[in-house]
Write an enzyme that holds these catalytic residues in place. Structure first.
Site, mmCIF file in Angstrom:
data_model
loop_
_atom_site.group_PDB
_atom_site.id
_atom_site.type_symbol
_atom_site.label_atom_id
_atom_site.label_comp_id
_atom_site.label_asym_id
_atom_site.label_seq_id
_atom_site.Cartn_x
_atom_site.Cartn_y
_atom_site.Cartn_z
ATOM 1 N N ARG A 292 0.851 -1.183 0.000
ATOM 2 C CA ARG A 292 0.000 0.000 0.000
ATOM 3 C C ARG A 292 0.885 1.231 0.000
ATOM 4 N NH1 ARG A 292 -3.473 2.413 3.237
ATOM 5 N NH2 ARG A 292 -2.319 1.973 5.116
ATOM 6 N N GLU B 146 4.705 8.646 0.663
ATOM 7 C CA GLU B 146 4.696 7.966 -0.620
ATOM 8 C C GLU B 146 6.089 7.432 -0.976
ATOM 9 O OE1 GLU B 146 3.626 11.050 0.012
ATOM 10 O OE2 GLU B 146 5.215 12.292 -0.830
ATOM 11 N N SER B 147 6.135 6.362 -1.761
ATOM 12 C CA SER B 147 7.371 5.724 -2.239
ATOM 13 C C SER B 147 8.289 5.295 -1.100
ATOM 14 C CB SER B 147 8.152 6.653 -3.193
ATOM 15 O OG SER B 147 7.288 7.205 -4.147
ATOM 16 N N ARG B 148 7.713 5.016 0.034
ATOM 17 C CA ARG B 148 8.479 4.575 1.217
ATOM 18 C C ARG B 148 9.477 5.637 1.721
ATOM 19 N NH1 ARG B 148 4.632 1.629 1.056
ATOM 20 N NH2 ARG B 148 4.679 -0.645 1.028
ATOM 21 N N LEU B 149 9.260 6.889 1.318
ATOM 22 C CA LEU B 149 10.135 7.985 1.794
ATOM 23 C C LEU B 149 9.450 8.634 2.998
ATOM 24 C CD1 LEU B 149 11.348 9.372 -1.646
ATOM 25 C CD2 LEU B 149 12.585 7.928 -0.024
#
Ligand SMILES: Cc1cc2nc3c(=O)[nH]c(=O)nc-3n(C[C@H](O)[C@H](O)[C@H](O)COP(=O)(O)O)c2cc1C
Length: 216
Positions: free
Chosen positions: A11, A192-195
């Protein structure tokens, strides 16, 4: 045995962000804010659930979930059995960690600190607020120790319930509060984007905390 693959369970976290300008000098202000937001959000099923990690003096860790009951004067309070596995480990090694995870808010808080037994009077006060059956249950459960079967614990429960019918149920000596005083608190907000956004507070002295952004 069947192998499992979860590569596609994924997710994006994008509902919120955390900025340096939102981080107070005192991390307890942020703890209070996040706990209250979780508790006031009807989507969050167990807002006070917290994972407590303890370990033996030679470093063998174990963890389990408990419910936070108070945040008092900068200490996190939960209640349990003093002779349970966790109780035994905390007696021998007071270094613990706590993790709050609120999936619904894409947030977690990691805490590290030292635990102590809560003052008996405060444990008594909380015990009195518990439902009758939970008070009886606390008296008869040898938490973490083997029992022969479910019928055994149910019979103990019935016996003990009858003993106190219509009377106050006293707190047993082996059950009460633990208070965790933190030295390290990390706030994590999924992005978002695991950042993700992460801010780490470390205690410098009684009234001073450092705060820095750390990499996701
Ligand atoms: C949502 C949830 C809340 C729990 N709350 C408590 C609690 O407040 N106190 C407690 O002793 N155990 C609580 N438990 C049970 C513990 O996770 C654990 O099984 C128990 O304390 C024994 O742990 P131990 O054998 O490691 O000492 C809870 C479990 C869950 C899933």
């Amino acid at each position: 045995m069947k192998d499992l693959h979860f590569e596609n369970v994924r997710r994006e976290y994008e509902s919120k962000q955390l900025k340096r300008s939102q981080m107070p000098d005192n991390p307890f202000e942020k703890v209070t804010e996040w706990l209250q937001e979780a508790a006031n959000n009807p989507k969050v099923l167990e807002p006070t659930a917290v994972i407590v990690c303890t370990s033996t003096p030679d470093g063998h860790p174990s963890s389990r979930t408990v419910l936070l009951k108070e945040f008092l004067n900068g200490e996190f309070i939960f209640y349990s059995n003093y002779e349970s596995r966790k109780g035994q480990q905390m007696k021998e090694n007071p270094h613990v960690s706590l993790t709050f995870l609120w999936h619904e808010l894409e947030r977690q808080i990691h805490i590290e600190g030292e635990v102590r037994k809560l003052e008996p009077e405060l444990s008594d006060e909380y015990f009195k607020t518990r439902p009758y059956k939970s008070r009886v249950g606390a008296r008869i459960s040898p938490q973490s120790h083997p029992i022969p079967n479910r019928a055994y614990i149910m019979a103990e429960f019935v016996k003990e319930s009858a003993k106190f019918l219509g009377r106050a149920v006293p707190r047993p000596d082996n059950w009460g509060g633990f208070a965790v005083k933190p030295v390290r608190i990390e706030f994590w907000q999924g992005r978002e984007s695991r950042l993700h956004d992460r801010f780490l507070y470390q205690k410098e002295d009684e009234n001073k905390w450092s705060c820095e952004r750390i990499a996701p």
